[in-house]
Design a protein around this motif. Structure first.
Motif, short mmCIF file in Angstrom:
data_model
loop_
_atom_site.label_atom_id
_atom_site.label_comp_id
_atom_site.label_asym_id
_atom_site.label_seq_id
_atom_site.Cartn_x
_atom_site.Cartn_y
_atom_site.Cartn_z
N GLU A 294 42.77 34.48 49.75
CA GLU A 294 42.14 33.18 49.96
C GLU A 294 42.66 32.16 48.94
OE1 GLU A 294 37.87 34.28 52.09
OE2 GLU A 294 37.86 33.26 50.14
N ALA A 295 42.87 32.62 47.72
CA ALA A 295 43.39 31.71 46.69
C ALA A 295 44.78 31.21 47.09
CB ALA A 295 43.44 32.42 45.34
N VAL A 296 45.61 32.12 47.59
CA VAL A 296 46.96 31.73 48.03
C VAL A 296 46.87 30.74 49.19
CG1 VAL A 296 49.05 32.61 49.17
CG2 VAL A 296 48.11 33.81 47.18
N ALA A 297 45.92 30.97 50.10
CA ALA A 297 45.74 30.05 51.23
C ALA A 297 45.38 28.66 50.73
CB ALA A 297 44.66 30.57 52.18
N VAL A 298 44.49 28.59 49.75
CA VAL A 298 44.08 27.29 49.21
C VAL A 298 45.26 26.60 48.54
CG1 VAL A 298 42.67 26.16 47.43
CG2 VAL A 298 41.65 27.91 48.91
N LEU A 299 45.98 27.35 47.71
CA LEU A 299 47.10 26.75 46.98
C LEU A 299 48.22 26.34 47.95
CD1 LEU A 299 47.01 29.23 43.99
CD2 LEU A 299 46.60 26.77 43.83
N SER A 300 48.42 27.14 48.99
CA SER A 300 49.47 26.81 49.97
C SER A 300 49.10 25.60 50.81
CB SER A 300 49.71 28.01 50.89
OG SER A 300 50.12 29.13 50.15
N SER A 301 47.81 25.30 50.91
CA SER A 301 47.38 24.14 51.70
C SER A 301 47.56 22.83 50.94
CB SER A 301 45.90 24.29 52.08
OG SER A 301 45.08 23.96 50.97
N GLN A 302 47.99 22.94 49.68
CA GLN A 302 48.17 21.78 48.79
C GLN A 302 46.86 21.06 48.48
OE1 GLN A 302 51.52 19.29 50.11
NE2 GLN A 302 52.26 21.06 51.26
N ALA A 303 45.75 21.74 48.71
CA ALA A 303 44.48 21.18 48.21
C ALA A 303 44.61 21.09 46.69
CB ALA A 303 43.31 22.09 48.60
N PRO A 304 44.12 20.01 46.09
CA PRO A 304 44.32 19.85 44.64
C PRO A 304 43.62 20.95 43.84
CG PRO A 304 42.87 18.15 45.51
CD PRO A 304 43.41 18.89 46.69
N VAL A 305 44.39 21.57 42.94
CA VAL A 305 43.84 22.59 42.02
C VAL A 305 44.48 22.35 40.66
CG1 VAL A 305 43.77 25.05 41.46
CG2 VAL A 305 43.46 24.32 43.83
N ASP A 306 43.66 22.28 39.62
CA ASP A 306 44.18 22.05 38.26
C ASP A 306 44.24 23.32 37.43
OD1 ASP A 306 44.51 19.12 38.35
OD2 ASP A 306 42.36 19.17 38.73
N ILE A 307 43.38 24.28 37.73
CA ILE A 307 43.39 25.54 37.00
C ILE A 307 42.82 26.63 37.90
CG2 ILE A 307 41.14 25.11 35.90
CD1 ILE A 307 42.31 26.56 33.38
N VAL A 308 43.36 27.84 37.75
CA VAL A 308 42.84 28.99 38.50
C VAL A 308 42.08 29.89 37.54
CG1 VAL A 308 43.44 31.02 39.89
CG2 VAL A 308 44.76 28.90 40.15
N PHE A 309 40.87 30.23 37.92
CA PHE A 309 40.02 31.10 37.11
C PHE A 309 39.74 32.34 37.95
CE2 PHE A 309 36.22 32.73 35.23
CZ PHE A 309 36.11 32.21 33.95
N THR A 310 40.39 33.46 37.62
CA THR A 310 40.31 34.60 38.53
C THR A 310 39.82 35.87 37.84
OG1 THR A 310 41.58 36.01 40.05
CG2 THR A 310 42.76 35.17 38.14
N ASP A 311 39.09 36.65 38.61
CA ASP A 311 38.72 37.98 38.16
C ASP A 311 39.98 38.87 38.19
OD1 ASP A 311 37.16 40.12 37.38
OD2 ASP A 311 36.43 40.56 39.40
N PHE A 312 39.98 39.91 37.35
CA PHE A 312 41.11 40.84 37.37
C PHE A 312 40.99 41.80 38.55
CE2 PHE A 312 43.16 44.83 36.44
CZ PHE A 312 44.41 44.44 35.99
N ASN A 313 39.82 42.44 38.64
CA ASN A 313 39.62 43.46 39.68
C ASN A 313 39.14 42.81 40.96
OD1 ASN A 313 40.16 45.94 38.22
ND2 ASN A 313 38.37 45.39 37.00
N MET A 314 39.98 42.93 41.99
CA MET A 314 39.57 42.40 43.29
C MET A 314 40.11 43.30 44.38
SD MET A 314 40.00 38.29 43.06
CE MET A 314 41.68 38.39 42.45
N PRO A 315 39.40 43.36 45.50
CA PRO A 315 39.92 44.13 46.62
C PRO A 315 41.14 43.43 47.23
CG PRO A 315 37.95 42.96 47.29
CD PRO A 315 38.11 42.73 45.81
N GLY A 316 41.92 44.17 48.01
CA GLY A 316 43.09 43.57 48.64
C GLY A 316 44.36 43.96 47.91
N GLU A 317 45.46 43.43 48.38
CA GLU A 317 46.76 43.84 47.82
C GLU A 317 47.02 43.26 46.44
OE1 GLU A 317 50.01 43.23 50.44
OE2 GLU A 317 49.09 44.36 52.08
#
Lengths: 111, 140
Positions: free
Chosen positions: A51-74
């Motif tokens: 989902e984060a990649v989808a948001v960033l790829s959509s060029q929606a404005p983002v200034d900083i990413v705050f992410t958990d380390f452990n997440m499901p998925g690839e």
């Protein structure tokens, strides 16, 4: 925190600084997002790295990413940080974890 | 589980808390932002289970706006049925598709704490624009 929001603020852009919060647990994500919004940040919420990649790829404005380390998925938080570093070099990434042992593993990498 | 959420993420006195349950992050983001602009507190989820997690944690929800087709084994109809049994005070709205969801968001805004910031079809336009940008960017 309000000062942090001001520090991140780009004076060329008349908008609140945008934090992309990436966290799979909805309760934690919601609390964190509410806290950041109350601290004068705009927040985009993503439940995983895809989902984060989808948001960033959509060029929606983002200034900083705050992410958990452990997440499901690839992609976990570190893999997402790598992707952001490759495709959006201007966007800083904060990787967090609630697991104390993970901090020991990540320590040498982050240093 | 986490019994923390009531004070901050849930409703303040006199305000309404909505939960948007939509699996497409771009649609969810645009719908939630629109409803926040109307003065609502908005909790975002991608699965029906997210609603149950919020409620189990003590969160207050007044209205759920949920896509009918949800991944994770519980669709919008099953979610609405379960909520009717366990939390009859929560309204569940099940729009089919983004255009209907935007219409419903617009109706909620009519009754919202603030004035509607723009026409709900603008939400659809924004979602489509972001989806198109994502489709054409496709970085590996």
């Amino acid at each position: 925190m309000a000062n942090s929001a001001k520090q991140l603020h780009n004076s060329d852009i008349d908008r609140k600084p945008v934090v992309l919060v990436v966290e799979d647990e909805v309760v934690i994500r919601s609390l964190l997002a509410t806290f950041l919004r109350d601290s004068d940040f705009a927040v985009v919420e993503a439940a995983n790295a895809d989902e984060a990649v989808a948001v960033l790829s959509s060029q929606a404005p983002v200034d900083i990413v705050f992410t958990d380390f452990n997440m499901p998925g690839e992609m976990n938080g570190m893999a997402l940080a790598g992707w952001v570093h490759q495709h959006h070099t201007e966007i800083p990434v904060l990787v967090t974890t609630g697991a104390a042992d993970m901090l020991e593993i990540l320590g040498p990498v982050l240093n | 589980m986490h019994k923390l959420i009531n004070d901050k993420a849930a409703a303040e006195p006199g305000s309404n808390t909505l939960m948007v349950v939509e699996p497409d992050v771009l649609a969810r983001m645009c719908l939630a932002d629109y409803l926040r602009d109307c003065g609502y507190k908005v909790i975002e989820g991608g699965l029906a289970q997210d609603v149950f997690d919020i409620l189990e944690a003590g969160g207050t929800i007044d209205v759920i706006l949920a896509e009918v087709n949800l991944p994770g084994g519980i669709d919008g109809f099953a979610l609405a049925s379960q909520i009717r049994k366990t939390h009859p005070g929560i309204d569940v709205i099940l729009p089919l598709g983004i255009a209907k969801a935007a219409d419903k968001a617009g109706e909620l805004c009519e009754d919202g704490p603030k004035e509607k910031p723009f026409h709900p079809q603008e939400v659809v336009r924004r979602i489509n624009m972001l989806r198109e940008r994502r489709r054409t960017s496709k970085p590996s």
